[in-house]
Design an enzyme around this catalytic site. Structure first.
Site, PDB file in Angstrom:
ATOM      1  CB  CYS A   1      28.999  37.249  39.486  1.00 48.22           C
ATOM      2  SG  CYS A   1      28.538  36.095  40.764  1.00 48.22           S
TER       3      CYS A   1
ATOM      4  CD  GLU B   1      49.642  44.725  49.231  1.00 46.82           C
ATOM      5  OE1 GLU B   1      48.652  44.711  49.984  1.00 46.82           O
ATOM      6  OE2 GLU B   1      49.602  44.362  48.047  1.00 46.82           O
TER       7      GLU B   1
ATOM      8  CD1 TRP C   1      34.306  34.567  44.524  1.00 43.05           C
ATOM      9  CD2 TRP C   1      32.574  35.439  45.634  1.00 43.05           C
ATOM     10  NE1 TRP C   1      34.664  34.670  45.839  1.00 43.05           N
ATOM     11  CE2 TRP C   1      33.633  35.200  46.547  1.00 43.05           C
ATOM     12  CE3 TRP C   1      31.390  35.975  46.123  1.00 43.05           C
ATOM     13  CZ2 TRP C   1      33.517  35.500  47.915  1.00 43.05           C
ATOM     14  CZ3 TRP C   1      31.278  36.262  47.472  1.00 43.05           C
ATOM     15  CH2 TRP C   1      32.341  36.020  48.345  1.00 43.05           C
TER      16      TRP C   1
ATOM     17  CE  LYS D   1      42.024  43.105  39.985  1.00 39.48           C
ATOM     18  NZ  LYS D   1      42.956  42.930  41.093  1.00 39.48           N
TER      19      LYS D   1
ATOM     20  NE  ARG E   1      32.819  41.489  37.708  1.00 41.55           N
ATOM     21  CZ  ARG E   1      32.812  42.745  38.114  1.00 41.55           C
ATOM     22  NH1 ARG E   1      33.737  43.568  37.700  1.00 41.55           N
ATOM     23  NH2 ARG E   1      31.892  43.184  38.933  1.00 41.55           N
TER      24      ARG E   1
ATOM     25  CG  HIS F   1      54.135  47.259  72.842  1.00 35.14           C
ATOM     26  ND1 HIS F   1      54.254  47.817  74.095  1.00 35.14           N
ATOM     27  CD2 HIS F   1      54.886  48.026  72.016  1.00 35.14           C
ATOM     28  CE1 HIS F   1      55.024  48.891  74.020  1.00 35.14           C
ATOM     29  NE2 HIS F   1      55.426  49.035  72.757  1.00 35.14           N
TER      30      HIS F   1
ATOM     31  CE  LYS G   1      48.964  41.595  46.466  1.00 34.99           C
ATOM     32  NZ  LYS G   1      48.086  42.239  47.252  1.00 34.99           N
TER      33      LYS G   1
ATOM     34  CD  GLU H   1      45.669  38.751  47.884  1.00 36.74           C
ATOM     35  OE1 GLU H   1      44.472  38.741  47.609  1.00 36.74           O
ATOM     36  OE2 GLU H   1      46.391  39.772  47.769  1.00 36.74           O
TER      37      GLU H   1
ATOM     38  CG  ASN I   1      27.590  40.711  40.020  1.00 42.18           C
ATOM     39  OD1 ASN I   1      27.887  40.129  41.065  1.00 42.18           O
ATOM     40  ND2 ASN I   1      28.189  41.809  39.624  1.00 42.18           N
ATOM     41  N   GLY I   2      25.194  39.598  42.303  1.00 48.80           N
ATOM     42  CA  GLY I   2      24.705  40.308  43.487  1.00 48.80           C
ATOM     43  C   GLY I   2      23.966  39.366  44.415  1.00 48.80           C
TER      44      GLY I   2
END
Ligand code: F6R
Length: 617
Positions: free
Chosen positions: A2, A486, A75, A612, A27, A509, A490, A493, A102-103
């Site tokens: 948010c 990484e 969000w 983000k 965000r 293994h 990438k 997502e 926000n939260g």
């Protein structure tokens, strides 16, 4: 999670709010909304989906001129991403109060039950609307908006940044902050509020970070900050070093493409003024840690999430190798809740681009309570992590807008290398001549990163050609292992396809069972040149998977005269000190994910379900 923006002043409020929301959209982009107060009272527009939907709504139903207002980009946590659940939320029967949040308000069930019993009708399924009704009701009782607002926030549990405006007090924006970010922007006859400085950096570079459990009473010509208990707070102003243009696309097709291209600069800026040509490292920002503290460290625990945790994995190899201090890398959320062993001689290194990742903040708070010192590696000035740590090494990547991290990662890795050399010198663990050699190698890296960017046509084409791939595996050893993870993250997502990164030695293994005819595997191949090189072992791993039908794409060092015999495609990167090579090998993987995602027609800057800055646990 948010984004919030608030404004009071002579400019067109709508322009300021929409500009701020555009910069904060990374965000969260489940919905967006604004409220303004004009001569005709309070007006609100909100819409599910990206900011463009809100803009279309405002075009169809224009808002009056106004000089005070609040805006939100969401969000979703409580309640689906619908128009009704979009912020702002309106409080009270008279519908004169507007609030954004926000939260997460953890005690919203009890508070909602109380309001429902008193006859309040709810228009959304959100926890936030509870706060709107409570403030409106409290204002009716007390007649004073700051008092009403304070009384309510003291009752809330959880994490929140709240902004509220009321039609009957049209000159003031109220804000409160607990466990969620809030920054003030100081203007001349105007003032701003934002989740981070990006919200207002195009208007002012003077800023104040709002502390934990503080309330802001913001007017055009005046700012008052108090604690939840009413004690006055003396604000500490800072200058934002980010340029507004750094947070714009500047002609690139996406923020991610631009941020990938920014990487030579991000590495150079993070090294600047810190690494001398004799290999000595000056980290003046870590004065909060005394030479004694550094001598006494018996263990380092690095905490971070996602991409930032891979920067920690790379740093672990370097710190242990050069300083001989044992390093443990922990995902912040796992560390915090497993009763970890932390002593006053443990150094916690918390790595975060945003400095607002709640999991990482909780981990560092826990460690501080246990008596450890906390060193932050952070990209955002004034962020909570930076303020709550004993010392900070700022990465100078500039604003990172694309949700998927790229330049912040290379800056974090660079800061990790600097820390490794710094600790090595402080502990006398690596001979001076060797440190000087390493320093010179590290100073070369911005140039080498730029060279990598010039040679990526092959991997771009592969990304496009592989748009229909169902799964891609990544293999690496040593610092190539976090790079492999990484690369997989990438791809997950950005392209929403199955991807996994493995330590190449782990293959036999278990993971080798995944290999079947045509399975694409991207392998990070270490340099051939080192005495104890892992090159032959990785070549064997490639042969093992090739024998089982894998389609191998190798990322290897220029001059590697073997890998071409075993891989279907090789991307060469410049020669570098092996341990620093992660800064180079990660770049083709970023570009591969970018191209593959773009070829699938996806939004690389705003992938689905993500935001983000993850400011909730
Ligand atoms: C992935 C990504 C995330 C972040 C993670 C931590 O591309 O960006 O995995 O790295 O959410 O964020 P910060 O660094 O802000 O703490």
């Amino acid at each position: 999670m948010c984004g919030i923006v608030g404004y009071v002043g002579p400019k067109s409020t709508l322009e300021v709010l929409l500009g701020g929301l555009r910069r904060l959209e990374y965000r969260g982009y489940d919905s967006a909304g604004v409220s303004v107060i004009s001569g005709t009272g309070l007006d609100t527009r909100k819409k599910a989906g990206k900011l463009d939907n809100l803009i279309a709504e405002i075009t169809n139903h224009p808002l009056p001129d106004a000089h005070i207002g609040i805006g939100h980009t969401r969000w979703a946590t409580h309640g689906a991403p619908t128009d009704g659940n979009a912020h702002p939320h309106i409080g009270g029967e008279a519908a004169k109060l507007s609030l954004i949040h926000n939260g997460i308000i953890e005690n919203f069930y009890e508070l909602k039950a109380e309001l429902v019993e008193a006859g309040t009708k709810f228009a959304s399924e959100t926890d936030s609307e509870v706060a709107a009704h409570l403030v409106a009701a409290e204002f009716e009782k007390t007649g004073d908006l700051p008092t009403a607002f304070t009384n309510v926030v003291k009752r809330l549990r959880g994490a929140f940044t709240l902004l509220a405006i009321h039609e009957d007090q049209p000159d003031v924006v109220l804000a409160a902050r607990r466990n969620s970010p809030l920054v003030i922007g100081l203007g001349d006859g105007e003032n701003f509020l934002g989740s981070d400085v990006a919200a207002f950096v195009e208007h002012t570079k003077r800023a104040i970070s709002v502390g934990q459990d503080e309330i802001v009473i913001l007017r055009a010509g005046e700012i008052e900050i108090r604690t939840f208990d009413g004690a006055p707070v003396t604000p500490v102003e800072f200058e934002v070093s980010w340029d507004a243009s750094a947070a714009s696309k500047g002609g690139w097709s996406s923020f991610m493409a631009k941020e990938i291209a920014d990487q030579p600069q991000a590495v150079a800026d993070t090294l600047m003024g810190r690494l001398a040509s004799d290999g000595s490292v000056r980290l003046s920002e870590i004065d909060g840690l005394s030479a004694e503290d550094i001598k006494n460290i018996d263990r380092i625990i690095m905490v971070a999430c996602g991409t930032a945790s891979y920067a920690c994995d790379v740093a672990k190899y370097a710190i242990e190798k050069f300083s001989r201090i044992p390093v443990q890398v922990e995902l912040s959320h796992e560390f915090r809740y497993r009763d970890p062993i932390v002593t006053p001689n443990t150094l916690i290194v918390a790595v975060s681009q945003s400095g607002e990742t709640m999991d990482t903040l909780m981990a560092t708070r826990y460690a501080k309570e246990a008596g450890a010192k906390v060193l932050a590696i952070c990209n955002t000035q004034g962020a909570t992590l930076a303020r709550e740590s004993d010392a900070v090494i700022y990465t100078h990547a500039g604003p990172e807008v694309a949700v998927a991290s790229t330049k912040a990662l290379v800056a974090q890795i660079t800061a990790g290398y600097l820390l490794a050399l710094f600790l090595a010198a402080g502990r006398g663990a690596t001979p001076k001549a060797e440190l000087a050699r390493l320093g010179k190698e590290l100073l070369q890296m911005p140039e080498s990163v730029a060279e990598v960017l010039d040679g990526l046509e092959g991997i771009r084409q592969l990304g496009k050609d592989m748009a229909n791939a169902k799964s891609v595996l990544f293999l690496g050893r040593n610092v190539g292992f976090p790079v492999a993870m990484e690369g997989a993250l990438k791809l997950k997502e950005l392209a929403y396809i199955h991807a996994e990164g493995f330590a190449a030695g782990e293959l036999k293994h278990g993971p080798i069972a995944l290999i079947e005819e045509g399975q694409p595997v991207i392998v990070i191949v270490p340099s051939q040149r080192d005495e104890d090189s892992l090159h032959p072992k990785v070549i064997s791993n490639i042969q093992e998977i090739r024998a089982r039908g894998a389609r191998v794409i190798a990322i290897a060092e220029e001059g590697d005269n073997q890998v071409g015999d075993y891989a279907e495609h090789v991307v060469f990167v410049p020669k570098a000190e092996s341990i620093f090579a992660s800064l180079l090998t990660v770049i083709p993987l970023q570009v591969f994910a970018l191209e593959l995602s773009t070829a699938k027609g996806l939004d690389v800057d705003q992938p689905r379900n993500l935001a983000k800055s993850v400011t909730v646990e």
